[in-house]
Enzyme design. Structure first.
Site, PDB file in Angstrom:
ATOM      1  N   SER A 120      -1.669  -3.394  11.680  1.00 38.77           N
ATOM      2  CA  SER A 120      -1.087  -4.314  10.700  1.00 38.77           C
ATOM      3  C   SER A 120       0.178  -4.927  11.323  1.00 38.77           C
ATOM      4  CB  SER A 120      -0.722  -3.554   9.418  1.00 38.77           C
ATOM      5  OG  SER A 120      -1.837  -2.816   8.977  1.00 38.77           O
TER       6      SER A 120
ATOM      7  N   ARG B 207       2.596 -12.047  -0.428  1.00 42.03           N
ATOM      8  CA  ARG B 207       1.221 -12.348   0.008  1.00 42.03           C
ATOM      9  C   ARG B 207       0.712 -13.669  -0.541  1.00 42.03           C
ATOM     10  NH1 ARG B 207      -1.272  -8.782   3.789  1.00 42.03           N
ATOM     11  NH2 ARG B 207       0.225  -7.122   3.955  1.00 42.03           N
TER      12      ARG B 207
ATOM     13  N   ASP C 211      -9.605  -9.793   8.990  1.00 42.08           N
ATOM     14  CA  ASP C 211      -9.107  -8.421   8.777  1.00 42.08           C
ATOM     15  C   ASP C 211     -10.143  -7.317   8.974  1.00 42.08           C
ATOM     16  OD1 ASP C 211      -6.878  -6.784   8.078  1.00 42.08           O
ATOM     17  OD2 ASP C 211      -7.686  -6.509   6.066  1.00 42.08           O
TER      18      ASP C 211
ATOM     19  N   CYS D 289       0.467  -7.357  13.564  1.00 34.08           N
ATOM     20  CA  CYS D 289       0.408  -7.765  14.986  1.00 34.08           C
ATOM     21  C   CYS D 289      -0.230  -9.140  15.136  1.00 34.08           C
ATOM     22  CB  CYS D 289      -0.370  -6.752  15.810  1.00 34.08           C
ATOM     23  SG  CYS D 289       0.584  -5.279  16.190  1.00 34.08           S
ATOM     24  N   GLY D 290      -0.404  -9.857  14.020  1.00 36.25           N
ATOM     25  CA  GLY D 290      -0.850 -11.246  14.114  1.00 36.25           C
ATOM     26  C   GLY D 290      -2.362 -11.433  14.111  1.00 36.25           C
ATOM     27  N   LYS D 291      -3.093 -10.590  13.384  1.00 35.15           N
ATOM     28  CA  LYS D 291      -4.558 -10.759  13.348  1.00 35.15           C
ATOM     29  C   LYS D 291      -4.940 -12.094  12.703  1.00 35.15           C
ATOM     30  CE  LYS D 291      -6.931  -7.233  11.711  1.00 35.15           C
ATOM     31  NZ  LYS D 291      -5.942  -6.391  11.021  1.00 35.15           N
ATOM     32  N   THR D 292      -4.291 -12.412  11.583  1.00 35.60           N
ATOM     33  CA  THR D 292      -4.623 -13.666  10.892  1.00 35.60           C
ATOM     34  C   THR D 292      -4.284 -14.856  11.789  1.00 35.60           C
ATOM     35  OG1 THR D 292      -4.191 -12.548   8.799  1.00 35.60           O
ATOM     36  CG2 THR D 292      -4.307 -14.944   8.718  1.00 35.60           C
ATOM     37  N   ASN D 293      -3.155 -14.769  12.506  1.00 37.96           N
ATOM     38  CA  ASN D 293      -2.765 -15.865  13.405  1.00 37.96           C
ATOM     39  C   ASN D 293      -3.803 -16.072  14.510  1.00 37.96           C
ATOM     40  OD1 ASN D 293      -0.467 -15.876  11.881  1.00 37.96           O
ATOM     41  ND2 ASN D 293       0.885 -15.050  13.460  1.00 37.96           N
TER      42      ASN D 293
ATOM     43  N   TYR E 261      -1.026  -3.497  -7.009  1.00 40.44           N
ATOM     44  CA  TYR E 261      -0.778  -4.324  -5.826  1.00 40.44           C
ATOM     45  C   TYR E 261      -1.863  -4.206  -4.760  1.00 40.44           C
ATOM     46  CZ  TYR E 261       2.130  -7.229  -2.871  1.00 40.44           C
ATOM     47  OH  TYR E 261       2.617  -8.283  -2.141  1.00 40.44           O
ATOM     48  N   GLY E 262      -2.212  -5.335  -4.189  1.00 42.24           N
ATOM     49  CA  GLY E 262      -3.010  -5.454  -2.968  1.00 42.24           C
ATOM     50  C   GLY E 262      -4.011  -4.352  -2.700  1.00 42.24           C
TER      51      GLY E 262
ATOM     52  N   LYS F  72      -9.320  -2.547   1.460  1.00 39.84           N
ATOM     53  CA  LYS F  72      -9.056  -1.393   2.322  1.00 39.84           C
ATOM     54  C   LYS F  72      -9.846  -0.160   1.860  1.00 39.84           C
ATOM     55  CE  LYS F  72      -6.116  -3.731   4.789  1.00 39.84           C
ATOM     56  NZ  LYS F  72      -6.483  -4.148   6.142  1.00 39.84           N
TER      57      LYS F  72
ATOM     58  N   ASN G 299      -2.448 -17.650  23.719  1.00 38.96           N
ATOM     59  CA  ASN G 299      -3.371 -16.514  23.887  1.00 38.96           C
ATOM     60  C   ASN G 299      -4.777 -16.995  24.269  1.00 38.96           C
ATOM     61  OD1 ASN G 299      -1.353 -14.693  23.344  1.00 38.96           O
ATOM     62  ND2 ASN G 299      -1.806 -14.582  21.146  1.00 38.96           N
TER      63      ASN G 299
ATOM     64  N   ARG H 157       0.849  -1.189   0.000  1.00 39.99           N
ATOM     65  CA  ARG H 157       0.000   0.000   0.000  1.00 39.99           C
ATOM     66  C   ARG H 157       0.886   1.240   0.000  1.00 39.99           C
ATOM     67  NH1 ARG H 157      -1.945   1.004   4.413  1.00 39.99           N
ATOM     68  NH2 ARG H 157      -1.388  -0.718   5.760  1.00 39.99           N
TER      69      ARG H 157
ATOM     70  N   HIS I   9     -11.300  -2.351  11.352  1.00 38.95           N
ATOM     71  CA  HIS I   9     -10.133  -3.170  10.996  1.00 38.95           C
ATOM     72  C   HIS I   9      -9.997  -4.262  12.056  1.00 38.95           C
ATOM     73  CE1 HIS I   9      -5.533  -3.156  10.010  1.00 38.95           C
ATOM     74  NE2 HIS I   9      -6.172  -4.031   9.277  1.00 38.95           N
TER      75      HIS I   9
ATOM     76  N   ARG J 225       1.650  -3.618  19.629  1.00 32.52           N
ATOM     77  CA  ARG J 225       2.952  -4.207  19.949  1.00 32.52           C
ATOM     78  C   ARG J 225       3.639  -3.277  20.951  1.00 32.52           C
ATOM     79  NH1 ARG J 225       6.250  -7.927  16.955  1.00 32.52           N
ATOM     80  NH2 ARG J 225       4.591  -8.480  15.502  1.00 32.52           N
TER      81      ARG J 225
ATOM     82  N   GLY K 179      -0.915 -19.911  20.340  1.00 33.27           N
ATOM     83  CA  GLY K 179      -1.947 -20.758  20.951  1.00 33.27           C
ATOM     84  C   GLY K 179      -2.149 -20.494  22.438  1.00 33.27           C
TER      85      GLY K 179
HETATM   86  O1  O2Y Z   1       0.212  -4.241   1.220  1.00 36.90           O
HETATM   87  C1  O2Y Z   1      -0.964  -4.364   0.868  1.00 36.90           C
HETATM   88  O2  O2Y Z   1      -1.382  -3.907  -0.169  1.00 36.90           O
HETATM   89  C2  O2Y Z   1      -1.908  -5.113   1.695  1.00 36.90           C
HETATM   90  S1  O2Y Z   1      -2.068  -4.485   3.308  1.00 36.90           S
HETATM   91  C3  O2Y Z   1      -3.079  -5.616   4.155  1.00 36.90           C
HETATM   92  C4  O2Y Z   1      -3.494  -6.764   3.536  1.00 36.90           C
HETATM   93  C5  O2Y Z   1      -4.301  -7.654   4.209  1.00 36.90           C
HETATM   94  C6  O2Y Z   1      -4.703  -7.348   5.476  1.00 36.90           C
HETATM   95  N1  O2Y Z   1      -4.299  -6.218   6.082  1.00 36.90           N
HETATM   96  C7  O2Y Z   1      -3.479  -5.363   5.468  1.00 36.90           C
HETATM   97  C8  O2Y Z   1      -3.099  -4.143   6.259  1.00 36.90           C
HETATM   98  O3  O2Y Z   1      -2.217  -3.387   5.904  1.00 36.90           O
HETATM   99  O4  O2Y Z   1      -3.725  -3.928   7.311  1.00 36.90           O
HETATM  100 MN    MN Z   2      -5.331  -5.301   7.736  1.00 39.20          MN
END
Ligand code: O2Y
Ligand code: MN
Length: 645
Positions: free
Chosen positions: A290, A421, A315, A292-296, A239-240, A248, A549, A98, A268, A452, A547
């Protein structure tokens, strides 16, 4: 996928929407939405696209687009035995994340954008961007992607239409959102949708050979949000978050603006469903900055026997107060766009299982046997890979005795980009909750905020009331880990983890949060907690995280039930020394005595540290001036006074 070259391209030059709709019928275009057809045609005309294709969202379309990209060298098909249905893309080296300083909020009054948005005058920007869009799709196909954020037909979902010249965007949108004819059907002839314009900004001259990742230079990129008219205009990046506009741009920036107008929340936040050994389930939404392990956390394997985590989203959460007075949430997305480096069977086994098939990898390294690899994958580094820049890389031991990849010129560098990604369907997650697509959503029992924070902030702290909860969220942030030494140790405030995604004045956003108890019974709102998995001492991390947590989540559930032992302190309710279930917890660097001291430090108030923290939060509020809600100033003063007692 239907190519309507003749009909649509002629329509692009026609005069009225009515004529366009008639032609739509004649050409069997997939919609009779006159305004939508006119908008598509006008953009096709402006960008001078070679042809227009309406995406139907089918598997055949997905496959066809992937085949086109394999043929064009954009995609590498991975070894079908190791990663069936998987592809690797490599972006241009300059288009890897981004671009916050090229991300704009265009609204009439600068003060409505506030100090955390990159404001731009909408009239000026429309002029500038119309000029850059002019002719930008020469030699390229314009794809029309109708998509739904959220289960189609959900009262919380919204429809968008993205116009793009990027096949990579089309296939990623297939995974990340619900795409195609079914969305147009839901939209009908008059339905409302969010207009999302996107171009990679790289027209092709006749006979010109295309590159594998065409994009515009950084100073020509624009990721623009016209909040007052709910439009997204993106140019120059493929990109993304810059290009997959449902994520986003729509689901956070445009949606949070709409949410403020309409009385709901677009956040978010991950959403997880936690089930106790007794079979009682709780839905928890958590906002962490971003990285900090949200997906985990969303896919966690609890270390507490009998407890189960199931994923609803990793997310973004859209939440509305419904008739029962509770806050109901949906995950507006349909896939995961996760960071690859650091994802391993240790950190996130369920993500690793999710990406074994039908996944698009971007900027990962390619192994000699046609698989992917990244730093922190938890498997040995192969002797040779093709790195994310497309170079042959060989594994060497450098002068410091560290294993590194070097290219043919002897230059060291990571094999995968740090922001590499995976794009994978949520349905492939082995712990996806059975009800993750329930159009009604799920009622949220608890919110977690976090960041964090190596010092001061306890492992978990429950807010005393809703204003305190908003205060906690407003003070969230992470300590910087920048290579720039002068910046290390500085907390980058990231209110509610929304800093990169604010689309209006943060002070007004906090006020919006403060109004929630006016919309329902305050006791029906989620209970709110601040967590910090990242405290450090001389031995390193003081808490295992991952785990383990689940031990904190168990206490959260007990607090929801009005149980759970806690002590009231100046900063909130903290677990008593015996409140967390520590059965089977092992930190191999700490013996029993050390563990007792560590837990005592994690669950107590560092009064001097907190006094400094309160001053720092006050300083972070200064930029909002008089717009900051008085309730937050009062809460800050209340905590400050309590710390002095
Ligand atoms: O770098 C990007 O374009 C993606 S950023 C992203 C992708 C998935 C979930 N969260 C984020 C974020 O920056 O919070
Ligand atoms: Mn995100």
């Amino acid at each position: 996928m239907s190519c309507k070259k003749t009909a649509t391209c002629k329509c692009a030059c026609s005069k009225t929407a009515k004529t366009t709709a008639k032609k739509a019928v004649a050409a069997k275009l997939p919609t009779q939405h006159e305004e939508l057809l006119a908008w598509v045609n006008n953009f096709a005309k402006l960008t001078q696209a070679k042809n227009v294709v309406w995406c139907d969202g089918s598997k055949a379309e997905y496959k066809e687009m992937c085949d086109i990209m394999v043929k064009g060298g954009v995609f590498t098909k991975l070894n079908a035995k190791k990663r069936p249905g998987c592809y690797l893309a490599r972006s241009h080296w300059s288009d890897v994340a981004r671009v916050e300083d090229r991300t704009y909020i265009a609204c009439t009054r600068k003060e409505d954008a506030g100090p955390n948005c990159n404001w731009i005058d909408p009239t000026e920007l429309r002029k500038t961007m119309t000029a850059v869009y002019k002719g930008c799709m020469k030699g390229r196909t314009l794809y029309v992607i109708p998509f739904s954020m959220g289960p189609i037909g959900s009262d919380i979902a919204k429809i968008g239409v993205e116009l793009t010249d990027s096949p990579y965007v089309v296939v990623n949108m297939h995974i990340m959102t619900r795409v195609g004819t079914k969305v147009l059907k839901q939209l009908g002839a008059k339905g409302e949708y969010i207009k999302c314009l996107h171009s990679i900004g790289s027209p092709l001259k006749a006979g010109q050979k295309d590159s594998t990742w065409p994009c515009a230079p950084i100073d020509k990129k624009y990721i623009a949000h016209f909040t007052e008219t709910s439009e997204i205009w993106s140019f120059g990046s493929g990109y993304g978050g810059n290009a997959l506009l449902g994520k986003k741009c729509l689901a956070l920036r445009i949606a949070s603006y709409m949410a403020k107008q309409e009385g709901w929340l677009a956040e978010h936040m991950l959403i997880l469903k936690l089930t106790s050994p007794e079979g009682k389930s709780y839905n928890i939404a958590a906002a962490f900055p971003s990285a900090c392990g949200k997906t985990n956390l969303a896919m966690m394997e609890p270390k507490l026997p009998g407890w189960k985590v199931e994923t609803i989203g990793d997310d973004i959460a859209w939440m509305k107060i419904k008739e029962d007075g509770r806050l109901w949430a949906i995950n507006p997305e349909a896939g995961f766009f996760g960071v690859a480096p650091g994802t391993s069977m240790d950190s996130n086994p369920n993500a690793m299982r999710t990406i074994t098939k039908n996944t698009i990898f971007t900027n990962c390294a390619l192994t000699d046997d046609g698989d992917i690899w990244w730093e922190g994958m938890g498997v040995p580094a192969p002797a040779h890979v093709i790195g994310w820049k497309g170079d042959d890389l060989t594994l060497k031991v450098n002068e410091q005795g560290k294993k590194v990849y070097v290219n043919a010129k002897g230059e060291e560098g990571p094999a995968a980009h740090a922001n590499a990604r995976f794009t994978a369907p949520a349905t492939q997650c082995p712990v996806i909750a059975a009800n993750w697509e329930d159009p009604a959503g799920v009622p949220i029992d608890a919110f977690l905020f976090g960041g964090r924070r190596p010092t001061v902030i306890p492992l978990v702290n429950q807010a005393k009331d809703w204003t305190h909860a908003v205060f906690m969220g407003s003070a969230a942030g992470s300590e910087t880990t920048a290579a720039n030494l002068s910046q290390i140790g500085v907390v980058r405030r990231d209110p509610m983890a929304m800093l990169p995604f604010f689309s209006y004045n943060t002070a007004d956003y906090l006020l919006h949060w403060l109004t929630m108890p006016l919309r329902t019974d305050a006791n029906k709102l989620p209970k709110v907690f601040f967590t910090n998995w990242f405290r450090k001492d001389e031995k390193g991390f003081m808490w295992n995280g991952f785990g383990d947590n689940a031990r904190v989540l168990k206490w959260v559930c007990e607090r929801i039930e009005g149980k759970g032992k806690a002590k009231e302190t100046a900063i909130g309710f903290l677990p008593t020394a015996d409140a967390l279930d520590m059965t089977g917890y092992v930190d191999k660097n700490r013996d029993a005595a050390c563990m007792t001291a560590t837990m005592e430090a994690l669950l107590s108030v560092d009064t001097e540290g907190w006094k400094k923290e309160i001053t720092a939060v006050e300083e972070s509020y200064a930029k909002f001036g008089n717009r900051l809600p008085y309730a937050l100033k009062a809460k800050l003063a209340e905590i400050s006074a309590a710390l002095k007692k």
